[in-house]
Design an enzyme around this catalytic site. Sequence first.
Site, PDB file in Angstrom:
ATOM      1  N   CYS A   1      -2.997  -2.571   6.314  1.00 44.14           N
ATOM      2  CA  CYS A   1      -3.210  -1.224   6.843  1.00 44.14           C
ATOM      3  C   CYS A   1      -4.607  -1.087   7.453  1.00 44.14           C
ATOM      4  O   CYS A   1      -4.860  -0.150   8.210  1.00 44.14           O
ATOM      5  CB  CYS A   1      -2.999  -0.172   5.753  1.00 44.14           C
ATOM      6  SG  CYS A   1      -4.077  -0.359   4.316  1.00 44.14           S
TER       7      CYS A   1
ATOM      8  N   HIS B   1      -5.909  -6.140   3.356  1.00 50.69           N
ATOM      9  CA  HIS B   1      -4.975  -5.025   3.518  1.00 50.69           C
ATOM     10  C   HIS B   1      -4.537  -4.925   4.971  1.00 50.69           C
ATOM     11  O   HIS B   1      -5.368  -4.720   5.863  1.00 50.69           O
ATOM     12  CB  HIS B   1      -5.641  -3.712   3.084  1.00 50.69           C
ATOM     13  CG  HIS B   1      -5.918  -3.627   1.614  1.00 50.69           C
ATOM     14  ND1 HIS B   1      -5.271  -2.727   0.785  1.00 50.69           N
ATOM     15  CD2 HIS B   1      -6.761  -4.332   0.815  1.00 50.69           C
ATOM     16  CE1 HIS B   1      -5.715  -2.877  -0.455  1.00 50.69           C
ATOM     17  NE2 HIS B   1      -6.618  -3.846  -0.458  1.00 50.69           N
TER      18      HIS B   1
ATOM     19  N   CYS C   1       0.841  -1.193   0.000  1.00 51.17           N
ATOM     20  CA  CYS C   1       0.000   0.000   0.000  1.00 51.17           C
ATOM     21  C   CYS C   1       0.879   1.246   0.000  1.00 51.17           C
ATOM     22  O   CYS C   1       1.786   1.391   0.825  1.00 51.17           O
ATOM     23  CB  CYS C   1      -0.890  -0.022   1.242  1.00 51.17           C
ATOM     24  SG  CYS C   1      -1.682   1.537   1.625  1.00 51.17           S
ATOM     25  N   GLU C   2       0.623   2.151  -0.928  1.00 50.21           N
ATOM     26  CA  GLU C   2       1.471   3.340  -1.032  1.00 50.21           C
ATOM     27  C   GLU C   2       1.190   4.350   0.080  1.00 50.21           C
ATOM     28  O   GLU C   2       1.983   5.267   0.292  1.00 50.21           O
ATOM     29  CB  GLU C   2       1.291   4.010  -2.391  1.00 50.21           C
ATOM     30  CG  GLU C   2      -0.063   4.636  -2.636  1.00 50.21           C
ATOM     31  CD  GLU C   2      -0.143   5.277  -4.016  1.00 50.21           C
ATOM     32  OE1 GLU C   2      -0.875   6.273  -4.142  1.00 50.21           O
ATOM     33  OE2 GLU C   2       0.505   4.785  -4.957  1.00 50.21           O
ATOM     34  N   HIS C   3       0.085   4.188   0.806  1.00 52.36           N
ATOM     35  CA  HIS C   3      -0.253   5.146   1.859  1.00 52.36           C
ATOM     36  C   HIS C   3       0.492   4.853   3.166  1.00 52.36           C
ATOM     37  O   HIS C   3       0.889   5.775   3.879  1.00 52.36           O
ATOM     38  CB  HIS C   3      -1.760   5.142   2.119  1.00 52.36           C
ATOM     39  CG  HIS C   3      -2.553   5.543   0.925  1.00 52.36           C
ATOM     40  ND1 HIS C   3      -3.796   5.014   0.618  1.00 52.36           N
ATOM     41  CD2 HIS C   3      -2.273   6.429  -0.077  1.00 52.36           C
ATOM     42  CE1 HIS C   3      -4.250   5.541  -0.497  1.00 52.36           C
ATOM     43  NE2 HIS C   3      -3.346   6.411  -0.940  1.00 52.36           N
ATOM     44  N   HIS C   4       0.657   3.568   3.491  1.00 56.17           N
ATOM     45  CA  HIS C   4       1.303   3.208   4.755  1.00 56.17           C
ATOM     46  C   HIS C   4       2.510   2.285   4.561  1.00 56.17           C
ATOM     47  O   HIS C   4       3.158   1.915   5.532  1.00 56.17           O
ATOM     48  CB  HIS C   4       0.298   2.523   5.688  1.00 56.17           C
ATOM     49  CG  HIS C   4      -0.894   3.371   6.000  1.00 56.17           C
ATOM     50  ND1 HIS C   4      -2.090   3.253   5.322  1.00 56.17           N
ATOM     51  CD2 HIS C   4      -1.062   4.374   6.899  1.00 56.17           C
ATOM     52  CE1 HIS C   4      -2.955   4.126   5.795  1.00 56.17           C
ATOM     53  NE2 HIS C   4      -2.356   4.822   6.754  1.00 56.17           N
TER      54      HIS C   4
ATOM     55  N   GLN D   1      -5.130  -0.702  -4.664  1.00 53.59           N
ATOM     56  CA  GLN D   1      -5.743  -1.820  -5.371  1.00 53.59           C
ATOM     57  C   GLN D   1      -6.547  -1.365  -6.578  1.00 53.59           C
ATOM     58  O   GLN D   1      -6.580  -2.051  -7.614  1.00 53.59           O
ATOM     59  CB  GLN D   1      -6.627  -2.614  -4.407  1.00 53.59           C
ATOM     60  CG  GLN D   1      -7.204  -3.885  -5.026  1.00 53.59           C
ATOM     61  CD  GLN D   1      -7.950  -4.725  -4.013  1.00 53.59           C
ATOM     62  OE1 GLN D   1      -7.631  -4.712  -2.818  1.00 53.59           O
ATOM     63  NE2 GLN D   1      -8.969  -5.442  -4.457  1.00 53.59           N
TER      64      GLN D   1
END
Length: 213
Positions: free
Chosen positions: A173, A171, A102-105, A143
Amino acid sequence: MKIDATNQLMDEDEIDGYQKIDRYNSGKIQRIASHYSDILSEMGEDPSREGLLKTPERVAKALQFLTHGYDMKPDEILRSAMFKEDYSQMVVVKDIEVYSMCEHHMLPFFGKAHIAYIPNGHIVGLSKIPRVVDAFSRRLQVQERLTNEIRDCIHNTLDPAGVAVVIECRHLCMSMRGAQKQNSVTTTSAFTGEFVNEKTRAEFLRLITANLS
């Protein structure tokens, strides 16, 4: 193993017409590792203790492997095994393992992809479809974008009568932090051409949920 001019470690063999991606750039490893030593210190750890001495380097190598999709060219993977064939029925490859970050976390998400296409003069070697999934998933991702990128690559390269992609993932996250919902699964889908037709799409969904064994 051998070292090339860019100081990368790589396997001697090539796989299916393109280079295997188990390789590490020593310069990048050192730079990434130096940051992780600082991160360990900021977390309250002692990066000089025995159990952590090689952790920054291990993390750096793990990150390079987990994001090796940036070095892959998915369209070339497909073109390396395209064949003219008079076949116009649905081709389905289901239960393809997906591992991404995941690019956010920068936490993993993982699950399965189910992909179908309807040939329009060309078919592709079946192993290439999972390799395209790897090429896009082994990057920092969301995703939703991953689903569209796989669809668009197959559609633009093979020019089929239609493409269908469904991805189901868990996920970390969501399960390890944040909402902390351990059993939630995210499903995304993307369709082109004949799969926009409800009847064709329903056949695809039936095939990926059927137990044919």
